[in-house]
Design a protein around this motif. Structure first.
Motif, PDB file in Angstrom:
ATOM      1  N   LEU A  23       0.853  -1.319   0.108  1.00  0.00           N
ATOM      2  CA  LEU A  23       0.047  -0.053   0.003  1.00  0.00           C
ATOM      3  C   LEU A  23       0.772   1.192   0.100  1.00  0.00           C
ATOM      4  CD1 LEU A  23      -2.937   1.327   0.294  1.00  0.00           C
ATOM      5  CD2 LEU A  23      -2.641   1.348   2.777  1.00  0.00           C
ATOM      6  N   ILE A  24       1.814   1.341   0.933  1.00  0.00           N
ATOM      7  CA  ILE A  24       2.769   2.476   0.946  1.00  0.00           C
ATOM      8  C   ILE A  24       3.367   2.564  -0.325  1.00  0.00           C
ATOM      9  CG2 ILE A  24       4.781   3.505   2.049  1.00  0.00           C
ATOM     10  CD1 ILE A  24       3.946   2.135   4.692  1.00  0.00           C
ATOM     11  N   GLY A  25       3.971   1.695  -0.805  1.00  0.00           N
ATOM     12  CA  GLY A  25       4.497   1.805  -2.300  1.00  0.00           C
ATOM     13  C   GLY A  25       4.000   2.128  -3.481  1.00  0.00           C
ATOM     14  N   THR A  26       2.372   1.757  -3.411  1.00  0.00           N
ATOM     15  CA  THR A  26       1.419   2.036  -4.393  1.00  0.00           C
ATOM     16  C   THR A  26       1.307   3.657  -4.313  1.00  0.00           C
ATOM     17  OG1 THR A  26       0.550  -0.054  -4.303  1.00  0.00           O
ATOM     18  CG2 THR A  26      -0.920   1.776  -5.307  1.00  0.00           C
ATOM     19  N   MET A  27       0.979   4.047  -3.104  1.00  0.00           N
ATOM     20  CA  MET A  27       0.641   5.270  -2.722  1.00  0.00           C
ATOM     21  C   MET A  27       1.922   6.460  -3.114  1.00  0.00           C
ATOM     22  SD  MET A  27      -2.183   5.472   0.180  1.00  0.00           S
ATOM     23  CE  MET A  27      -1.304   4.674   1.530  1.00  0.00           C
ATOM     24  N   GLU A  28       3.139   6.056  -2.628  1.00  0.00           N
ATOM     25  CA  GLU A  28       4.214   6.574  -2.968  1.00  0.00           C
ATOM     26  C   GLU A  28       4.417   7.131  -4.413  1.00  0.00           C
ATOM     27  OE1 GLU A  28       8.790   6.049  -2.684  1.00  0.00           O
ATOM     28  OE2 GLU A  28       7.821   6.060  -0.799  1.00  0.00           O
ATOM     29  N   THR A  29       4.172   5.761  -5.184  1.00  0.00           N
ATOM     30  CA  THR A  29       4.390   6.057  -6.744  1.00  0.00           C
ATOM     31  C   THR A  29       3.381   6.785  -7.350  1.00  0.00           C
ATOM     32  OG1 THR A  29       5.309   3.707  -6.465  1.00  0.00           O
ATOM     33  CG2 THR A  29       4.629   4.465  -8.746  1.00  0.00           C
ATOM     34  N   ALA A  30       2.032   6.862  -6.841  1.00  0.00           N
ATOM     35  CA  ALA A  30       1.033   7.488  -7.393  1.00  0.00           C
ATOM     36  C   ALA A  30       1.081   8.897  -6.913  1.00  0.00           C
ATOM     37  CB  ALA A  30      -0.368   7.045  -6.893  1.00  0.00           C
ATOM     38  N   GLY A  31       1.915   9.280  -5.955  1.00  0.00           N
ATOM     39  CA  GLY A  31       1.978  10.773  -5.447  1.00  0.00           C
ATOM     40  C   GLY A  31       1.178  11.245  -4.411  1.00  0.00           C
ATOM     41  N   VAL A  32       0.634  10.123  -3.561  1.00  0.00           N
ATOM     42  CA  VAL A  32      -0.104  10.604  -2.343  1.00  0.00           C
ATOM     43  C   VAL A  32       0.680  11.197  -1.163  1.00  0.00           C
ATOM     44  CG1 VAL A  32      -1.840   9.498  -0.699  1.00  0.00           C
ATOM     45  CG2 VAL A  32      -1.778   8.477  -3.244  1.00  0.00           C
ATOM     46  N   PRO A  34       2.333  11.768   1.940  1.00  0.00           N
ATOM     47  CA  PRO A  34       3.063  11.000   3.093  1.00  0.00           C
ATOM     48  C   PRO A  34       2.227  10.784   4.306  1.00  0.00           C
ATOM     49  CG  PRO A  34       4.731  12.410   2.098  1.00  0.00           C
ATOM     50  CD  PRO A  34       3.387  12.996   1.572  1.00  0.00           C
ATOM     51  N   GLU A  35       1.556  11.846   4.828  1.00  0.00           N
ATOM     52  CA  GLU A  35       0.791  11.952   6.085  1.00  0.00           C
ATOM     53  C   GLU A  35      -0.389  11.007   5.692  1.00  0.00           C
ATOM     54  OE1 GLU A  35      -0.006  15.508   8.249  1.00  0.00           O
ATOM     55  OE2 GLU A  35       2.163  16.100   7.842  1.00  0.00           O
ATOM     56  N   VAL A  36      -1.301  11.293   4.640  1.00  0.00           N
ATOM     57  CA  VAL A  36      -2.342  10.414   4.166  1.00  0.00           C
ATOM     58  C   VAL A  36      -2.131   9.151   4.187  1.00  0.00           C
ATOM     59  CG1 VAL A  36      -4.209  10.170   2.535  1.00  0.00           C
ATOM     60  CG2 VAL A  36      -3.584  12.232   3.239  1.00  0.00           C
ATOM     61  N   SER A  37      -0.895   8.704   3.386  1.00  0.00           N
ATOM     62  CA  SER A  37      -0.206   7.437   3.133  1.00  0.00           C
ATOM     63  C   SER A  37      -0.103   6.804   4.503  1.00  0.00           C
ATOM     64  CB  SER A  37       0.910   7.397   2.344  1.00  0.00           C
ATOM     65  OG  SER A  37       1.421   6.121   2.185  1.00  0.00           O
ATOM     66  N   TYR A  38       0.621   7.265   5.266  1.00  0.00           N
ATOM     67  CA  TYR A  38       0.951   6.755   6.499  1.00  0.00           C
ATOM     68  C   TYR A  38      -0.407   6.437   7.457  1.00  0.00           C
ATOM     69  CZ  TYR A  38       2.317   6.136  11.334  1.00  0.00           C
ATOM     70  OH  TYR A  38       2.837   5.700  12.603  1.00  0.00           O
ATOM     71  N   ASP A  39      -1.222   7.346   7.274  1.00  0.00           N
ATOM     72  CA  ASP A  39      -2.598   6.824   8.338  1.00  0.00           C
ATOM     73  C   ASP A  39      -3.353   5.862   7.658  1.00  0.00           C
ATOM     74  OD1 ASP A  39      -2.138   9.176   9.858  1.00  0.00           O
ATOM     75  OD2 ASP A  39      -3.915  10.520   8.981  1.00  0.00           O
ATOM     76  N   LEU A  40      -3.317   5.679   6.393  1.00  0.00           N
ATOM     77  CA  LEU A  40      -3.844   4.258   5.465  1.00  0.00           C
ATOM     78  C   LEU A  40      -3.100   3.434   6.074  1.00  0.00           C
ATOM     79  CD1 LEU A  40      -5.013   6.151   2.257  1.00  0.00           C
ATOM     80  CD2 LEU A  40      -6.820   5.046   4.014  1.00  0.00           C
ATOM     81  N   SER A  41      -1.920   3.449   5.953  1.00  0.00           N
ATOM     82  CA  SER A  41      -1.143   2.111   6.406  1.00  0.00           C
ATOM     83  C   SER A  41      -1.254   1.717   7.504  1.00  0.00           C
ATOM     84  CB  SER A  41       0.361   2.478   5.795  1.00  0.00           C
ATOM     85  OG  SER A  41       1.127   3.170   6.774  1.00  0.00           O
ATOM     86  N   VAL A  42      -1.393   2.700   8.649  1.00  0.00           N
ATOM     87  CA  VAL A  42      -1.398   1.940  10.008  1.00  0.00           C
ATOM     88  C   VAL A  42      -3.014   1.472  10.055  1.00  0.00           C
ATOM     89  CG1 VAL A  42      -1.945   3.014  12.350  1.00  0.00           C
ATOM     90  CG2 VAL A  42       0.014   3.789  10.939  1.00  0.00           C
TER      91      VAL A  42
END
Length: 147
Positions: A23-32, A34-42
């Motif tokens: 999930l983190i890799g997908t969101m990082e690659t898509a340009g999400v 990082p704070e939103v990415s972290y919340d969703l990954s937790v």
């Protein structure tokens, strides 16, 4: 942009970081953002941990797997974690755990980190689906768009 993926994972603690990293890799690659990415990954980690711990039955022939599906579509990310366990806690039944509790805080965390949460029975042969979504924020230079 729309991205969708689904994993069928063993109910084993080692599967939780795998789903989180994807999930983190997908969101990082898509340009999400990082704070939103972290919340969703937790939130995803908590939902997966619940599926690992509660998502099956010890009876012979019971499922030893669970499924994670993530959708990044436009301005929203939706994540679903489905298991084949015997019971289901509904969204309205989630109660805050005591601050010193070692267990029972995962669903509350998911509710705090996501914009919308639904927990209900899985259609068909039983089990539970935890689904949650969050409005996405974007970085200025997403990797996916510059590659």
């Amino acid at each position: 942009m729309s991205i969708w993926w689904s994993l069928h994972l063993r109910r084993d603690a080692a599967s939780v970081p795998l789903a989180r990293r994807l999930l983190i890799g997908t969101m990082e690659t898509a340009g999400v953002d990082p704070e939103v990415s972290y919340d969703l990954s937790v939130a995803l980690s908590e939902a997966c941990a619940n599926a690992v711990e509660h998502g099956g039955d010890s009876a012979p022939g019971a499922s030893e797997a669970y499924r994670v599906t993530a959708y990044l579509d436009g301005e929203k990310c939706r994540i679903e974690v489905a298991d084949w366990g015997p019971g289901c806690v509904r969204t309205q039944d989630i109660r805050p755990a005591r601050p010193d509790a070692e267990h029972g805080r995962g669903l509350c965390l998911i509710r705090e980190l996501a914009d919308h949460v639904h927990i209900g029975p899985k259609p068909g042969r039983g089990g539970t689906v935890v689904s949650f979504d969050k409005i996405l924020k974007w970085t200025k230079d997403p990797t996916l768009l510059t590659a």
